[in-house]
Design a protein around this motif. Structure first.
Motif, short mmCIF file in Angstrom:
data_model
loop_
_atom_site.label_atom_id
_atom_site.label_comp_id
_atom_site.label_asym_id
_atom_site.label_seq_id
_atom_site.Cartn_x
_atom_site.Cartn_y
_atom_site.Cartn_z
N ILE A 264 -11.66 8.32 52.68
CA ILE A 264 -10.65 7.79 51.76
C ILE A 264 -9.76 6.78 52.47
O ILE A 264 -9.46 5.69 51.95
N HIS A 265 -9.33 7.14 53.67
CA HIS A 265 -8.46 6.25 54.45
C HIS A 265 -9.16 4.93 54.75
O HIS A 265 -8.57 3.85 54.59
N SER A 266 -10.42 4.98 55.14
CA SER A 266 -11.16 3.76 55.46
C SER A 266 -11.32 2.88 54.22
O SER A 266 -11.21 1.65 54.30
N ALA A 267 -11.57 3.50 53.07
CA ALA A 267 -11.68 2.74 51.82
C ALA A 267 -10.38 2.02 51.51
O ALA A 267 -10.38 0.85 51.09
N SER A 268 -9.26 2.70 51.74
CA SER A 268 -7.95 2.08 51.47
C SER A 268 -7.69 0.90 52.41
O SER A 268 -7.09 -0.09 52.01
N LEU A 269 -8.17 1.00 53.66
CA LEU A 269 -8.00 -0.11 54.61
C LEU A 269 -8.80 -1.33 54.17
O LEU A 269 -8.30 -2.46 54.25
N ILE A 270 -10.02 -1.11 53.70
CA ILE A 270 -10.86 -2.21 53.25
C ILE A 270 -10.20 -2.93 52.07
O ILE A 270 -10.11 -4.16 52.03
N HIS A 271 -9.70 -2.15 51.12
CA HIS A 271 -9.03 -2.75 49.96
C HIS A 271 -7.72 -3.42 50.35
O HIS A 271 -7.39 -4.51 49.85
N ASP A 272 -6.95 -2.78 51.24
CA ASP A 272 -5.68 -3.37 51.68
C ASP A 272 -5.89 -4.72 52.34
O ASP A 272 -5.10 -5.66 52.13
N ASP A 273 -6.93 -4.85 53.15
CA ASP A 273 -7.19 -6.11 53.85
C ASP A 273 -7.51 -7.24 52.86
O ASP A 273 -7.18 -8.39 53.11
N VAL A 274 -8.16 -6.89 51.76
CA VAL A 274 -8.44 -7.90 50.73
C VAL A 274 -7.13 -8.33 50.07
O VAL A 274 -6.87 -9.53 49.90
N LEU A 275 -6.30 -7.35 49.71
CA LEU A 275 -5.02 -7.66 49.07
C LEU A 275 -4.11 -8.47 49.98
O LEU A 275 -3.43 -9.40 49.54
N ASN A 293 -15.20 -10.95 49.68
CA ASN A 293 -14.26 -10.10 48.95
C ASN A 293 -15.00 -9.14 48.03
O ASN A 293 -14.64 -7.96 47.90
N LYS A 294 -16.04 -9.64 47.37
CA LYS A 294 -16.78 -8.80 46.44
C LYS A 294 -17.45 -7.63 47.14
O LYS A 294 -17.40 -6.49 46.68
N VAL A 295 -18.08 -7.92 48.28
CA VAL A 295 -18.74 -6.86 49.03
C VAL A 295 -17.71 -5.85 49.54
O VAL A 295 -17.95 -4.63 49.52
N ALA A 296 -16.57 -6.36 49.99
CA ALA A 296 -15.52 -5.46 50.51
C ALA A 296 -15.01 -4.54 49.42
O ALA A 296 -14.84 -3.32 49.64
N ILE A 297 -14.75 -5.07 48.23
CA ILE A 297 -14.26 -4.25 47.13
C ILE A 297 -15.30 -3.20 46.74
O ILE A 297 -14.98 -2.02 46.54
N LEU A 298 -16.56 -3.62 46.66
CA LEU A 298 -17.63 -2.68 46.33
C LEU A 298 -17.78 -1.60 47.41
O LEU A 298 -18.03 -0.43 47.11
N ALA A 299 -17.65 -2.01 48.67
CA ALA A 299 -17.76 -1.04 49.77
C ALA A 299 -16.64 -0.01 49.69
O ALA A 299 -16.88 1.19 49.87
N GLY A 300 -15.41 -0.48 49.43
CA GLY A 300 -14.29 0.45 49.28
C GLY A 300 -14.49 1.39 48.10
O GLY A 300 -14.24 2.60 48.20
N ASP A 301 -14.96 0.83 46.98
CA ASP A 301 -15.22 1.66 45.79
C ASP A 301 -16.31 2.70 46.08
O ASP A 301 -16.22 3.85 45.65
N LEU A 303 -17.10 4.02 49.00
CA LEU A 303 -16.56 5.07 49.86
C LEU A 303 -15.73 6.07 49.06
O LEU A 303 -15.81 7.29 49.29
N LEU A 304 -14.94 5.57 48.12
CA LEU A 304 -14.14 6.46 47.29
C LEU A 304 -15.03 7.33 46.41
O LEU A 304 -14.74 8.51 46.17
N ALA A 305 -16.12 6.74 45.91
CA ALA A 305 -17.06 7.52 45.10
C ALA A 305 -17.72 8.61 45.92
O ALA A 305 -17.85 9.77 45.48
N ARG A 306 -18.13 8.27 47.16
CA ARG A 306 -18.75 9.27 48.03
C ARG A 306 -17.74 10.38 48.38
O ARG A 306 -18.09 11.56 48.40
N ALA A 307 -16.50 9.99 48.63
CA ALA A 307 -15.47 10.97 48.94
C ALA A 307 -15.28 11.93 47.77
O ALA A 307 -15.10 13.14 47.96
N SER A 308 -15.34 11.41 46.55
CA SER A 308 -15.17 12.24 45.36
C SER A 308 -16.31 13.25 45.23
O SER A 308 -16.09 14.42 44.89
N VAL A 309 -17.54 12.81 45.50
CA VAL A 309 -18.69 13.71 45.43
C VAL A 309 -18.57 14.82 46.48
O VAL A 309 -18.77 16.01 46.19
#
Length: 414
Positions: A264-275, A293-301, A303-309
């Motif tokens: 989750i933390h790593s996903a937030s870093l990827i998204h933060d860097d884009v913002l 940017n597109k790949v980074a957003i998808l990668a963050g998403d 990771l969050l999906a995997r974390a949820s599973v």
């Protein structure tokens, strides 16, 4: 060192890692007469973490001190919409800054009212049968902080859980693997280079050892949601202890929680860097600079999906609700940062609240979840202490991180 001693030391390390503030009544634990509180049903409990303003207002009205204007509230969902998703058994979580005092008395801090989540805030029970060798320790006694003691004489928390963290480092890449090569490389970026010291998984491992050394409290069966949440533990004797903890199913799930939090933390870093349009992260190129940017957003998403599973596979509904709220808090922190004016960002309590949402919420919710996975109820003294520790530790970590932004070289921090 014997196993039992290691577990006692883990509890001491957690105490050591907390920032030591000057003695103040604001931080003295509220005492309770027994381990079980027979409270009336809290029909007016907050619906998740969106009615914090009501708690602030009610606290201020009963106290001569008036809380400062904290600027825009990071409301994502209306309280009416939140109420629709709740039942008698769902958890009505309250943000940690409304459970525990964030600032000392002399800086305008207020002691929050007693509600579900902090009603068993008491330090005495945890010390029964567990010698606290660091109870009078002060960081001001050490070199660089005004004293003469060498900081190296304190136990190294990372070394204490090195064995537990090694499998984490080896397997987390596999947990986020995907058949799409670019997405897989982007998602694994942080884990392949093993950036950082794994602060969050380390805290969770130490916390798992500490809660194993504490007997679960007798939370009598009731219809109060705060008396629930403890996982059914399948260990010899039916109770997790320092001797049967390591290698157990409880130990495995707590370790997996550490992996989930890092994902989750790593996903937030990827998204933060884009913002933030950042070029680097931890001495290397940011994911969106390596790919797009597109790949980074998808990668963050992803990771969050995997974390949820993985979170669902811990098989504890209460932990799922708590950790899902931490995800929501991360977004709320970004919104608060975007909506706040420069003047509001300079207000100490506003800064701390933003830091809670962006950083401390993930740490403190993970700490409380660790206790639940260990067989402790949500409202227990042990689980409450875990969240309070994570709250202050998370804030302290973010403050230190922000200081390093000004004092450390860019080629070191990234």
């Amino acid at each position: 060192m014997m196993t039992a001693s290691k577990y006692v030391m883990a509890a001491s390390i957690i105490a050591t890692m907390t920032i030591m503030a000057p003695t103040s009544n604001a931080f003295a634990p509220r005492q309770c007469s027994s381990r079980v509180i027979h409270a009336q049903s809290h029909n007016s409990l907050l619906q998740m973490n969106y009615l914090q303003k009501e708690i602030i207002d009610s606290s201020s009205s009963s106290n001569e001190s008036v809380s400062k204007d904290l600027g825009p509230s990071p409301v994502v969902v209306s309280s009416e919409a939140e109420a629709l998703s709740h039942s008698k058994t769902t958890m009505k979580l309250t943000p940690s800054f409304n459970l525990f005092q964030m600032l000392p008395d002399d800086e305008g801090g207020l002691l929050p009212q007693t509600i579900a989540g902090n009603e068993l805030r008491d330090s005495d029970i945890l010390k029964v049968g567990v010698p606290d060798t660091l109870w009078d320790m002060k960081l001001s006694d050490y070199e660089g902080l005004g004293g003469e003691k060498e900081i190296e004489t304190l136990p190294d928390p990372f070394q204490m859980v090195k064995e537990e963290l090694q499998p984490f480092s080896d397997s987390i890449q596999e947990l986020v693997s995907t058949d799409q090569p670019i997405l897989s490389m982007a998602a694994k970026h942080f884990f392949q280079k093993r950036h950082g010291k794994r602060f969050r998984p380390t805290i969770i491992q130490l916390m798992s050892k500490a809660v194993a050394a504490c007997d679960p409290e007798n939370m009598k069966a009731s219809d109060r949601w705060q008396d629930s949440g403890a996982s059914d533990v399948d260990v010899e004797g039916g109770v997790v202890t320092s001797t049967n903890h390591k290698g157990s199913d409880v130990w495995r799930k707590q370790a997996e929680l550490g992996q989930i939090v890092e994902i989750i933390h790593s996903a937030s870093l990827i998204h933060d860097d884009v913002l933030d349009e950042a070029d680097t992260r931890r001495g290397g190129e940011a994911v969106h600079k390596l790919y797009s940017n597109k790949v980074a957003i998808l990668a963050g998403d992803y990771l969050l999906a995997r974390a949820s599973v993985l979170l669902a596979r811990l098989e504890n509904k209460a932990v799922v609700q708590i950790m899902a709220t931490s995800l929501e808090s991360l977004v709320a922190g970004e919104i608060m940062q975007l909506k706040s004016s420069p003047e509001e960002l300079l207000q100490m309590e506003s800064y701390l609240r933003k830091s809670y949402y962006k950083t401390a919420s993930l740490v403190c919710y993970a700490c409380r979840s660790t206790a639940l996975l260990g067989g402790h109820a949500y409202g227990s003294t042990v689980a409450t202490a875990c969240e309070e520790f994570g709250f202050h530790m998370g804030l302290a970590f973010q403050i230190q991180d922000d200081i390093l932004d000004f004092t450390a070289a860019a080629d070191i921090l990234g």
